[in-house]
Design an enzyme around this catalytic site. Sequence first.
Site, PDB file in Angstrom:
ATOM      1  CE  LYS A   1     -49.533 -47.844  76.998  1.00 14.35           C
ATOM      2  NZ  LYS A   1     -49.707 -47.352  75.621  1.00 14.35           N
TER       3      LYS A   1
ATOM      4  CE  LYS B   1     -47.333 -44.114  68.193  1.00  6.84           C
ATOM      5  NZ  LYS B   1     -48.326 -44.958  69.262  1.00  6.84           N
TER       6      LYS B   1
ATOM      7  CE  LYS C   1     -41.457 -47.295  74.110  1.00  8.22           C
ATOM      8  NZ  LYS C   1     -41.542 -46.544  72.800  1.00  8.22           N
TER       9      LYS C   1
HETATM   10  P1  ATP Z   1     -47.151 -44.437  73.215  1.00  6.19           P
HETATM   11  O1  ATP Z   1     -46.174 -43.718  73.855  1.00  6.19           O
HETATM   12  O2  ATP Z   1     -48.381 -44.339  72.695  1.00  6.19           O
HETATM   13  O3  ATP Z   1     -47.057 -45.926  73.677  1.00  6.19           O
HETATM   14  P2  ATP Z   1     -44.815 -45.591  71.482  1.00  6.19           P
HETATM   15  O4  ATP Z   1     -44.023 -44.582  70.616  1.00  6.19           O
HETATM   16  O5  ATP Z   1     -44.329 -46.149  72.544  1.00  6.19           O
HETATM   17  O6  ATP Z   1     -46.088 -44.874  71.746  1.00  6.19           O
HETATM   18  P3  ATP Z   1     -46.283 -47.550  70.472  1.00  6.19           P
HETATM   19  O7  ATP Z   1     -47.764 -47.355  69.751  1.00  6.19           O
HETATM   20  O8  ATP Z   1     -46.179 -48.259  71.802  1.00  6.19           O
HETATM   21  O9  ATP Z   1     -45.224 -46.312  70.335  1.00  6.19           O
HETATM   22  O10 ATP Z   1     -45.320 -48.750  69.581  1.00  6.19           O
HETATM   23  C1  ATP Z   1     -45.470 -48.849  68.080  1.00  6.19           C
HETATM   24  C2  ATP Z   1     -44.246 -49.467  67.777  1.00  6.19           C
HETATM   25  O11 ATP Z   1     -43.095 -48.823  67.679  1.00  6.19           O
HETATM   26  C3  ATP Z   1     -44.170 -50.905  68.417  1.00  6.19           C
HETATM   27  O12 ATP Z   1     -43.662 -51.985  67.475  1.00  6.19           O
HETATM   28  C4  ATP Z   1     -42.718 -50.513  69.163  1.00  6.19           C
HETATM   29  O13 ATP Z   1     -41.983 -51.520  69.527  1.00  6.19           O
HETATM   30  C5  ATP Z   1     -42.110 -49.807  68.269  1.00  6.19           C
HETATM   31  N1  ATP Z   1     -41.292 -48.438  68.921  1.00  6.19           N
HETATM   32  C6  ATP Z   1     -41.990 -47.440  69.946  1.00  6.19           C
HETATM   33  N2  ATP Z   1     -41.051 -46.826  70.415  1.00  6.19           N
HETATM   34  C7  ATP Z   1     -39.687 -47.318  69.930  1.00  6.19           C
HETATM   35  C8  ATP Z   1     -38.360 -47.125  70.299  1.00  6.19           C
HETATM   36  N3  ATP Z   1     -38.022 -45.961  71.112  1.00  6.19           N
HETATM   37  N4  ATP Z   1     -37.326 -47.693  69.618  1.00  6.19           N
HETATM   38  C9  ATP Z   1     -37.721 -48.728  68.794  1.00  6.19           C
HETATM   39  N5  ATP Z   1     -38.846 -49.002  68.500  1.00  6.19           N
HETATM   40  C10 ATP Z   1     -39.982 -48.489  68.998  1.00  6.19           C
HETATM   41 MG    MG Z   2     -45.464 -47.597  73.821  1.00 12.32          MG
END
Ligand code: ATP
Ligand code: MG
Length: 350
Positions: free
Chosen positions: A119, A212, A209
């Site tokens: 990060k 958000k 991936k």
């Molecule tokens: P950020 O960009 O803030 O890291 P993120 O969308 O990657 O956000 P996280 O907060 O890192 O989300 O993860 C929250 C949950 O959502 C975790 O359990 C993660 O495994 C799941 N998750 C996040 N992105 C995906 C994805 N693309 N497919 C499946 N599961 C996901």
């Molecule tokens: Mg993430």
Amino acid sequence: MTNPVILTGLRANNDLQIGNYFGAMLPIIDMAKSRSHDYQVNMFIPDLHSFTTPIDHSELQAQILHNARLYAAAGLPLDDDNIHLYRQSYVPAHSELTWILDCFTGFGEMSRMTQFKDKSGKLGDSQISVGLFNYPVLMAADILLYDAKYVPVGDDQTQHLEFARDIAERMNNRFGELFVVPEPVKAQHEFFGKEQGLRIMDLVNPTKKMSKSDETGKGVIFLGDEPATAAKKIMSATTDDKASVNYNPAEQPGISNLLDILALLRGKPVAEVASQYAGMDRYGDFKKIVADEMQKFLIDLQKSYDTYDSATIVAKLEASERAMNEQAGATLLRVQRAVGLRPPKEYDEI
Ligand code: ATP
Ligand code: MG
């Protein structure tokens, strides 16, 4: 005897996307519903974690309530007393325990965290906060305050769970039995049993991936997207020039991702959906099927969302926060006594 605690949180740094929904939220809600007879289920909104990287603070308050409401919309029962839904910052013990644990955490130990390296590598120097550096300590506090044994973690968090175990053991060795040590990662995987590998990919760049906090959000479907906008994002998803629908994530990542998404939307195994459309040569027609399904899904979810008013959500949050302040406060006092910040227990009894 109190029930063992399962604890999980979903960061409120932006609107949630469909990967969060299918990969985290739905499995968590299913788990909460099926386990709440024998376990205390703590689902929290880690609001203090939401600005370890820069965010728009004018949005945070609304975002927190929005996420809580989404849990309800996605089927979390609000009337189950064994399921707690709370905001981390409303239980100040999280911050207080973090500080104490910070002072028993090595700088080198935190420096080895790969999430921090990843990060911080994406940020300019002035944006890398000490909060980002030590958030694993806050995460340890989140877990240890409630004696939580089970914490579902994705691969990106396993190192942090190991740290929570290490710091708990370190404190126990030094001060006596202060903390319940959470189960190791392997036992967590066995307990939750779900396949942990689900990865929805970004629609524009399907080798990345879906996430958000993506800068443009063009390849990301947010749960709050207008259904028509989401459909458009699907229609313009990156595919390939093979002109044949097949499930082959290595060779056809875009199409395979759309098949994964369609399977999730329909609640069917991807193999079944893939064989239904195998060989279809007009990607536009196939995308239209996925786009329509996505639109239906968002319309239903958003309709369900609208049936909950904020007062109902806030009442649930506040009830949980009262209960959690009691539990977390008791753990914090145990630690404060151990480190000498409060008089030892015997003094009370005199
Ligand atoms: P950020 O960009 O803030 O890291 P993120 O969308 O990657 O956000 P996280 O907060 O890192 O989300 O993860 C929250 C949950 O959502 C975790 O359990 C993660 O495994 C799941 N998750 C996040 N992105 C995906 C994805 N693309 N497919 C499946 N599961 C996901
Ligand atoms: Mg993430």
